[in-house]
Design a protein around this motif. Sequence first.
Motif, mmCIF file in Angstrom:
data_model
loop_
_atom_site.group_PDB
_atom_site.id
_atom_site.type_symbol
_atom_site.label_atom_id
_atom_site.label_comp_id
_atom_site.label_asym_id
_atom_site.label_seq_id
_atom_site.Cartn_x
_atom_site.Cartn_y
_atom_site.Cartn_z
ATOM 1 N N ARG A 53 0.841 -1.203 0.000
ATOM 2 C CA ARG A 53 0.000 0.000 0.000
ATOM 3 C C ARG A 53 0.878 1.255 0.000
ATOM 4 O O ARG A 53 0.658 2.193 -0.749
ATOM 5 N N ASN A 54 1.875 1.271 0.864
ATOM 6 C CA ASN A 54 2.714 2.458 0.969
ATOM 7 C C ASN A 54 3.584 2.668 -0.272
ATOM 8 O O ASN A 54 3.890 3.805 -0.619
ATOM 9 N N ALA A 82 5.468 13.074 4.312
ATOM 10 C CA ALA A 82 6.861 13.424 4.605
ATOM 11 C C ALA A 82 7.666 12.170 4.940
ATOM 12 O O ALA A 82 8.823 12.041 4.542
ATOM 13 N N THR A 83 7.048 11.257 5.665
ATOM 14 C CA THR A 83 7.718 9.999 6.001
ATOM 15 C C THR A 83 8.039 9.203 4.738
ATOM 16 O O THR A 83 9.149 8.696 4.584
ATOM 17 N N ALA A 85 8.517 10.280 1.777
ATOM 18 C CA ALA A 85 9.526 10.953 0.970
ATOM 19 C C ALA A 85 10.922 10.866 1.567
ATOM 20 O O ALA A 85 11.904 10.976 0.844
ATOM 21 N N THR A 86 11.014 10.635 2.869
ATOM 22 C CA THR A 86 12.326 10.690 3.518
ATOM 23 C C THR A 86 12.807 9.362 4.097
ATOM 24 O O THR A 86 14.012 9.194 4.303
ATOM 25 N N ALA A 87 11.910 8.439 4.352
ATOM 26 C CA ALA A 87 12.308 7.168 4.973
ATOM 27 C C ALA A 87 12.986 6.262 3.953
ATOM 28 O O ALA A 87 12.637 6.285 2.763
ATOM 29 N N PRO A 88 13.926 5.464 4.397
ATOM 30 C CA PRO A 88 14.509 4.464 3.488
ATOM 31 C C PRO A 88 13.406 3.517 2.980
ATOM 32 O O PRO A 88 12.450 3.225 3.701
ATOM 33 N N ASP A 99 -3.742 8.185 3.361
ATOM 34 C CA ASP A 99 -3.844 9.353 2.510
ATOM 35 C C ASP A 99 -2.504 10.077 2.478
ATOM 36 O O ASP A 99 -1.559 9.667 3.155
ATOM 37 N N LEU A 100 -2.455 11.112 1.682
ATOM 38 C CA LEU A 100 -1.246 11.909 1.559
ATOM 39 C C LEU A 100 -1.591 13.358 1.896
ATOM 40 O O LEU A 100 -2.399 13.980 1.207
#
Length: 136
Positions: A53-54, A82-83, A85-88, A99-100
């Motif tokens: 999903r993510n 934000a998570t 876009a930035t998380a490995p 949602d975003l």
Amino acid sequence: MPPVEVEWTSVIGLANQTLTTPALIDFVDQFASVLPEDVCTYIRQIHRRNVLRNDRLASQLEEAVIAMNGQGVTPVLLKGAATLATAPVERRGVRLMSDLDIMVVPDEAERAVAALGAIGYEIHDQARPESRGMSS
């Protein structure tokens, strides 16, 4: 080491209620040898599904940001966006999201809506004009 006498139905029930079940994957990975097999299987399955999903949400986020950037809009990514876009990539499945959340400055809102509309997004509910923006 996890406690020996654990009511796993309650633990998983609470994790499901608080939308934190995928985050238990680290615990399962560390203590799988001493945890009930059905608990490990369930948490791994929820985590795997959440990764899928993510991954889809990350693709949608990228598509939306590219579309907005193409119209001169610089979105601010909030919370789960934000998570993502930035998380490995290997950590994407830990947080459950549906949602975003994306914010744009008021002067860029019309262009942002147009950019998203051009790639198939639609407005289903919109705040009244007098409720938008910050008041002094």
